[in-house]
Enzyme design. Structure first.
Site, mmCIF file in Angstrom:
data_model
loop_
_atom_site.group_PDB
_atom_site.id
_atom_site.type_symbol
_atom_site.label_atom_id
_atom_site.label_comp_id
_atom_site.label_asym_id
_atom_site.label_seq_id
_atom_site.Cartn_x
_atom_site.Cartn_y
_atom_site.Cartn_z
ATOM 1 N N ASN A 1 1.942 9.692 -5.046
ATOM 2 C CA ASN A 1 2.766 8.236 -5.742
ATOM 3 C C ASN A 1 3.109 7.899 -4.554
ATOM 4 O OD1 ASN A 1 3.325 8.935 -8.687
ATOM 5 N ND2 ASN A 1 3.521 11.351 -8.411
ATOM 6 N N HIS B 1 5.206 3.583 -13.368
ATOM 7 C CA HIS B 1 4.917 5.387 -13.790
ATOM 8 C C HIS B 1 5.905 6.166 -12.793
ATOM 9 C CE1 HIS B 1 3.594 9.368 -13.802
ATOM 10 N NE2 HIS B 1 3.601 9.880 -13.228
#
Length: 316
Positions: free
Chosen positions: A124, A179
């Site tokens: 991420n 996301h």
């Protein structure tokens, strides 16, 4: 290119996410060989031995071993999970400064091996890191993708199942965009048992009067943060997602999954990776399915794209 013989997967990063993804791949017997790489070699060695020791009781033997970047030269898929556990109340985008250096180093080593398979980005902020890996690797767009909103879509379906008491596998539709906090449920695509979800609720108002699409979407967006608060991190959901993506590619299943992939005109966006329904096959992310979104959903997608694109600026 991908050999399409279910041969070899490499996972870089054997923290909680990487190790659990490895376990999911092994228990499903998805490949012949799984290689684990970590900057702490002893960690990769320990995880590989632990996984391999249970082979007697698996349906299919997957040879698991510790390796190095030279093992990427003939790998079908390299899964990148490097990063650190985010601090409390942090966001995925807040980890950008720390993660980009790690991902850049990994991609450089992977490509130096002669790798020509598919990179599956998990680190991420995944949309930014997938874009960065694509730019840095020089691979075709089909061969670099991120897990995108695949897990978020599964969460949406799970929560709808919780609210209605029905099997979440009856639910169709997608969460799209980043996301992260700007993701959105594309309600115009969501159905239950083949019926549009809004119509399903309207036809069963007496049973589901308390069910709110706004609350379902809020729960979907917050689910990851709640899990982190409860147990310190998420690993099972994303590991299942990684295994599903790996299977779809290795087995050339041609399944439509909302992965993070390059938009090059689709939905009116360019040079940005976002979670959108995409056909996966043996060479990676192929045709993007352009859904007929509502004007509001289009606006949310554009907002998400602008946010992700802003974080990509200055990385190269």
């Amino acid at each position: 290119m991908v050999t399409m013989n279910r041969n070899k997967v490499v996972i870089v990063g054997t923290g909680q996410v990487g190790a659990t993804a490895a376990f999911a791949i092994v228990t499903h017997g998805l490949c012949n060989e799984l290689v684990l790489i970590d900057h702490v070699a002893a960690k990769a060695a320990g995880e590989s031995h632990d996984l391999d020791d249970g082979s007697e009781f698996q349906d299919r033997h997957v040879k698991v071993r510790m390796g190095d970047y030279a093992d990427c030269s003939d790998a079908d898929i390299v899964v990148i999970t490097v990063g650190r556990k985010p601090p409390a109340n942090s966001t995925r985008l807040a980890e950008l400064g720390f993660t980009v250096g790690l991902v850049g180093d990994v991609v450089d080593h992977v490509m130096a091996s002669g790798f020509d398979g598919v990179i599956v980005m998990v680190s991420n902020p995944v949309d930014v890191m997938a874009w960065y890996a694509w730019k840095r690797s020089g691979l075709p767009r089909t061969q670099v993708l991120g897990t995108g909103t695949a897990l978020d879509t599964s969460r949406l379906k799970t929560i709808i199942g919780e609210e209605t008491g029905l099997d979440p596998r009856n639910v169709g539709g997608f969460v799209m965009g980043e996301h992260g906090d700007s993701q959105f449920a594309a309600w115009s695509t969501v159905s239950l048992g083949g019926k549009p979800f809004a119509k399903f609720l309207a036809d069963n108002r007496s049973r589901f009067a308390s069910v709110s699409t706004e609350e379902i979407e809020r729960k979907t967006r917050m689910r990851g943060n709640e899990i982190v608060a409860a147990k310190g991190g998420t690993n099972f959901g994303i590991a299942s997602t990684v295994a599903g993506i790996v299977q779809t590619i290795l087995w050339d299943e041609r399944r439509i999954v909302p992965v993070s992939t390059l938009l090059d005109g689709e939905y009116g966006e360019h040079d940005v990776f976002l979670g959108v329904p995409t056909e996966l096959r043996a060479n990676g992310a192929n045709e993007i399915v352009e859904l007929e979104l509502t004007d509001e959903e289009h606006a949310k997608l554009h907002h998400s794209a602008e946010l992700v694109r802003s974080y990509c600026e200055g990385l190269l």
